[in-house]
Design a protein around this motif. Sequence first.
Motif, PDB file in Angstrom:
ATOM      1  N   GLU A 183      30.767  35.146  34.846  1.00 35.53           N
ATOM      2  CA  GLU A 183      30.457  36.475  35.332  1.00 35.53           C
ATOM      3  C   GLU A 183      31.076  37.530  34.410  1.00 35.53           C
ATOM      4  O   GLU A 183      30.241  38.634  34.521  1.00 35.53           O
ATOM      5  CB  GLU A 183      31.592  36.664  36.651  1.00 35.53           C
ATOM      6  N   ARG A 218      34.325  40.388  39.787  1.00 31.66           N
ATOM      7  CA  ARG A 218      33.033  39.600  40.405  1.00 31.66           C
ATOM      8  C   ARG A 218      33.608  38.171  40.798  1.00 31.66           C
ATOM      9  O   ARG A 218      32.963  37.490  41.700  1.00 31.66           O
ATOM     10  CB  ARG A 218      31.749  39.623  39.313  1.00 31.66           C
ATOM     11  N   GLN A 235      35.676  37.952  43.709  1.00 31.19           N
ATOM     12  CA  GLN A 235      34.856  37.738  44.840  1.00 31.19           C
ATOM     13  C   GLN A 235      34.048  36.866  45.362  1.00 31.19           C
ATOM     14  O   GLN A 235      33.954  36.330  46.406  1.00 31.19           O
ATOM     15  CB  GLN A 235      33.577  39.185  44.646  1.00 31.19           C
ATOM     16  N   LYS A 236      33.412  36.034  44.220  1.00 28.58           N
ATOM     17  CA  LYS A 236      32.786  34.893  44.289  1.00 28.58           C
ATOM     18  C   LYS A 236      33.902  33.714  44.876  1.00 28.58           C
ATOM     19  O   LYS A 236      33.283  32.991  45.420  1.00 28.58           O
ATOM     20  CB  LYS A 236      31.945  34.488  43.024  1.00 28.58           C
TER      21      LYS A 236
END
Length: 308
Positions: free
Chosen positions: A15, A20, A23-24
């Motif tokens: 990422e 990010r 978040q994933k």
Amino acid sequence: MDTRLMEYIIEISEEHSITRAAQKLFLTQSALNQQLQKLERELGMPLFVRTRSDWRLTPAGEVYVQAARQILNMKRDAYSRIQDMKDDGVRRLTIGLIPERGVNMFTSIYPQFHKTFPDVQIEPVECSVRTMQNMITCGELDLGLITLLEHQKDENTYVHMADEEIFLAVPSVHPLASLGSPSAEDAPETELVPFSQDPFILIFRRSTMFQLETSLFEAAGFSPRVLFSTSSNVSKYRMVQSGVGCALLPRIFTVPNPGIMYFRIKGRPSWEITMCYRKGAYLSNAGQELLRLCKEYWEENKTLGHFG
């Protein structure tokens, strides 16, 4: 075997952002950062060069991620071997499918596969060839349906399914259309040069077919007048049908249509339909059966023009 931290670091590297990645992974950024910092203290070296907008691996990070991928792949192979020793229990198989044609193949072979392996859950993922190659290398996919040229293959293992010829499709209102055929099966052969002044619909640049299109036009000695680019061969087919331009189409998309005439291209260029899996990977019994059904499907369908 707890390998979550390895998965975390790989996610950050892919990422290029801890925000990010968190978040994933469904983690808070603070929790993920704490895990990373603890690991870096243990190693005595930073794994990332940090900037506000971009996180890049350091040389030590490159070593760590490469080793982490190898360990995760070994874990997946070991689990697959153990699952094959069990008589029952839910198992999982992930397969990559190229857009447009992949779903047709999958829906055709799945009923038979399910009869043989009713306890295996298949997770199909539709994506581009290059994305699929990367996912297979990283162990995120067990198998992938891929169409490409020989030089586009990477270190993964490729199992030949069929060779697919590429045809020239022109609108039926084209001045040379009467020389063609409404059926690809008995289409006459032609050079591309007589069509050098015509507008063409091409595939988008990131597609593996774009390189094939480019090489064919270069061999013909001209650059096509590009009407527009699309990510879909179905769109190319329909634009030819509407009479706005010509296109190069794989055999499976050469469906007979009153608005289209087909030509074989001199030299009969083709690309390869393959099933791909990670080099050296253990292919489970279910994976081997899926591979067998895929080959059977393409043996039966490689001469047919159909889609959708």
